[in-house]
Design a protein around this motif. Structure first.
Motif: not given
Length: 440
Positions: A418-437
């Motif tokens: 759940l994020t603001t449009p401005q932070n969408l890309s940062i939050e998505t990349i963070n989630m990808y890196l977390k799941i990949k780890a």
């Protein structure tokens, strides 16, 4: 010549003064001869100014330099190069015919150039929609120090540029995701230590490291126990799934939520490919479209950019059931599904929850939806009257619904952002890196 000659304000002020003097000469006859003298001097100055500005050809040159393509939602720089070959200082008013999409009806730049001077200028444009943008002529009005007339020069006629999803943002997060200090940007990189032979770095031993990876040469040099660290070579599959239904047409800061999702999809696609994982794409509303099969080829990013550029909505209700059946048929192995959508109420989520739960059984599903920043601002607003209290209560109710949606998804093992449009890309990349780890 005449179509490029324009009278400036000083001439009209002079006409006004002459008219007033002629009227006053009926009362004071002595002003009559003085007025004619003023008219004569004015006409001489006007003639001198016309000759000075129009004498010779190509006394002023200019060129507009545009990027190859525009980046949606970002500041794009347009450069102007000017050269003054007049033997005197000139004033210029630059009126660039920028595309109608920007709705800049009074766009102009005022500048001064000394004799024989070259100068570079630039201005920025921020497009809010994908598509083609047409630039018209570059009009420059040149005047001498007398400031009586202006000559119009016309350059750079008729140029068209495509506006693509934000490749500037893509490059920005490309650099950030692989930078050493990501915390300054709000990014985290989590890594699962691999047991393969692909070397990453030498680091100091900590409790839990495999003693078989001790690097004895580095240990002798550093006088501390050092171990080799290796990358995990498992290649994962990631899909960006974009809901292009009517709810994704909600505007925010001049752009739709759909365009924010498209920009984020491009950014995450680039990061995934740099991590040697496979990335795919599909969009849906009443049916699934714009499908790009997952791949990790270097040329795959261009295919994704093309597909995102052409992605448009039909303002229909999104059919999650059709999405589930399509994913079940086409994505046969376990993948990370990044679902960009929007839910405004818990009831709207519950209608689609059976399909989301079915997707989560076979894949790692991340539901990405948007926080309404306008409502958040209302909840933080200081109340002054009864209307403000009502607005604040309603805003808090909607914000609470968003948190309930996150809780409901978590209850069924579905991860969410759940994020603001401005932070969408940062939050998505963070989630990808977390799941990949952690591993899919």
């Amino acid at each position: 010549m005449m179509k490029h000659l324009f009278l400036l304000q000083r001439v009209y002020y002079g006409f006004g003064i002459v008219i007033v003097l002629f009227i006053l000469s009926f009362v004071f006859p002595v002003l009559y001869q003085i007025t004619w003298g003023v008219v004569g001097v004015g006409l001489i100055l006007l003639f001198v100014d016309i000759v000075a500005v129009f004498w010779g050809k190509n006394k002023f040159t200019a060129q507009r330099y545009l990027p190859e393509k525009l980046s949606n939602g970002d500041e794009n720089k347009v450069e102007l190069q000017l050269r003054n070959d007049y033997p005197f200082r000139v004033s210029c008013e630059i009126i660039d015919e920028i595309p109608f999409q920007f709705q800049e009806r009074e766009f102009s730049i005022h500048e001064h150039l000394q004799a024989k001077q070259e100068k570079k200028l630039h201005y920025t444009l921020t497009p809010k929609k994908r598509g083609e943008y047409h630039f018209g002529s570059l009009n420059i009005y040149i005047s001498s120090p007398l400031q009586l007339i202006a000559k119009r020069y016309v350059f750079s006629q008729g140029q068209a540029l495509p506006c693509y999803p934000s490749f500037i943002q893509m490059r920005k997060y490309d650099l950030i995701a692989f930078a050493k200090n990501k915390y300054a940007f709000g990014l985290k990189k989590l890594r699962k230590i691999g047991n393969t032979t692909e070397f990453e770095q030498i680091k100091e031993y900590v409790s839990g490291d495999d003693i078989r990876t001790i690097n004895w040469k580095a240990t002798a040099k550093q006088n501390a126990l050092m171990v080799n660290q290796f990358l995990d070579e498992n290649t994962e599959t990631v899909y960006s799934i974009i809901d292009k239904g009517r709810l994704m047409q909600m505007p925010f800061d001049g752009m739709t939520l759909l365009d924010y999702a498209i920009n984020s999809s491009l950014a995450i696609s680039n990061v995934v490919l740099k991590k040697n994982d496979r990335i795919g794409l599909l969009s849906f509303s009443k049916k699934v479209e714009n499908t790009v099969a997952a791949s990790n080829k270097r040329t795959h990013l261009q295919q994704i950019i093309t597909s995102l550029y052409n992605l448009q909505t039909n303002f229909s209700e999104s059919d999650f059931g059709y999405l589930y059946s399509t994913v079940k048929q086409t994505i046969t192995h376990r993948s990370l599904l990044l679902l960009y959508t929007n839910f405004e109420s818990l009831s709207s989520l519950k209608r689609q929850l059976p399909y989301l739960r079915a997707l989560a059984k076979s894949h790692v599903l991340v539901v990405i939806f948007f926080e309404n920043t306008d409502l958040r601002a209302l909840t933080e607003k200081q109340v002054k009257n009864t209307d403000d209290i009502i607005d604040k209560i309603i805003a808090e109710k909607f914000n609470f619904e968003k948190r309930l949606i996150v809780s409901e998804l978590t209850k069924y093992g579905i991860q969410s952002i759940l994020t603001t449009p401005q932070n969408l890309s940062i939050e998505t990349i963070n989630m990808y890196l977390k799941i990949k780890a952690k591993g899919f």
